[in-house]
Design an enzyme around this catalytic site. Structure first.
Site, PDB file in Angstrom:
ATOM      1  CB  THR A   3      -0.909   0.004   1.252  1.00 58.07           C
ATOM      2  OG1 THR A   3      -1.673  -1.197   1.260  1.00 58.07           O
ATOM      3  CG2 THR A   3      -1.829   1.205   1.264  1.00 58.07           C
ATOM      4  NE  ARG A  31      -7.075  -9.594   1.575  1.00 54.34           N
ATOM      5  CZ  ARG A  31      -6.471  -8.409   1.504  1.00 54.34           C
ATOM      6  NH1 ARG A  31      -6.422  -7.760   0.362  1.00 54.34           N
ATOM      7  NH2 ARG A  31      -5.922  -7.869   2.574  1.00 54.34           N
ATOM      8  CB  VAL A  32     -12.836  -5.827  -0.211  1.00 52.43           C
ATOM      9  CG1 VAL A  32     -12.675  -4.321  -0.107  1.00 52.43           C
ATOM     10  CG2 VAL A  32     -13.747  -6.199  -1.375  1.00 52.43           C
ATOM     11  N   GLY A  33      -9.490  -5.430   0.524  1.00 54.28           N
ATOM     12  CA  GLY A  33      -8.563  -4.997   1.572  1.00 54.28           C
ATOM     13  C   GLY A  33      -9.053  -3.736   2.255  1.00 54.28           C
ATOM     14  CG  ASP A  34      -6.158  -1.685   4.622  1.00 51.92           C
ATOM     15  OD1 ASP A  34      -5.712  -2.442   3.747  1.00 51.92           O
ATOM     16  OD2 ASP A  34      -5.475  -0.823   5.190  1.00 51.92           O
ATOM     17  N   GLY A  55       0.008  -2.595   5.345  1.00 52.21           N
ATOM     18  CA  GLY A  55       0.183  -3.870   6.033  1.00 52.21           C
ATOM     19  C   GLY A  55      -0.975  -4.805   5.787  1.00 52.21           C
ATOM     20  N   GLY A  57      -4.302  -5.942   5.612  1.00 51.45           N
ATOM     21  CA  GLY A  57      -5.564  -5.208   5.547  1.00 51.45           C
ATOM     22  C   GLY A  57      -6.641  -5.694   6.496  1.00 51.45           C
TER      23      GLY A  57
END
Length: 142
Positions: A3, A31-34, A55, A57
């Site tokens: 990121t 999947r969806v990260g932060d 880092g 997520g």
């Protein structure tokens, strides 16, 4: 491979932020990260400050990490302390915390900045009228 987050404060005193992510390698389909979740990977409140994260997520999402950093700053904590407190929250919610990395970067409305991470190796760059693109290592829990 990770990121990238950016926080800025303009001459008029307005804050802004942005973040991108490469996502986790070999992730589950869907999947969806932060990064795209407001308050997790990025949060900016023009009255207080902004924060961005990098880092693992899922760990950042569980803590609503960047919103938490900004709220700690709203309570009067400096950016580095707010980031450290958010890392402690991430640790408390993740029993496997020694196996992951999470780092936060914060910028307050008055231009103060700071960061904190779980493990060494998180660094960030700062540019101000007094500092020309200096690289800093974040303080870490380990």
């Amino acid at each position: 491979h990770d990121t990238i987050g950016m926080l800025t404060l303009d001459q008029a005193g307005n804050l802004s932020g942005a973040c991108t992510t490469s996502g986790a390698a070999f992730k589950y389909h869907g999947r969806v990260g932060d990064s795209p979740i407001i308050g997790a990977g990025l949060y900016v409140d023009n009255e207080v400050g902004g924060a961005t994260a990098t880092g693992w997520g899922e760990a950042v999402i569980r803590a609503v990490g960047c919103f938490l950093v900004v709220e700690f700053m709203r309570q009067g904590h400096d950016p580095e302390t707010a980031c450290r407190m958010a890392v402690e929250r991430v640790i408390s919610k993740n029993p496997d915390w020694r196996e992951i990395q999470v780092g936060f970067l914060a910028l307050s409305k008055d231009g103060e900045y700071g960061s904190f991470c779980i493990a060494p190796g998180f660094n960030y760059a700062v540019r101000t009228p007094e500092i020309d693109n200096q690289l800093f290592d974040a303080q870490s829990r380990l």
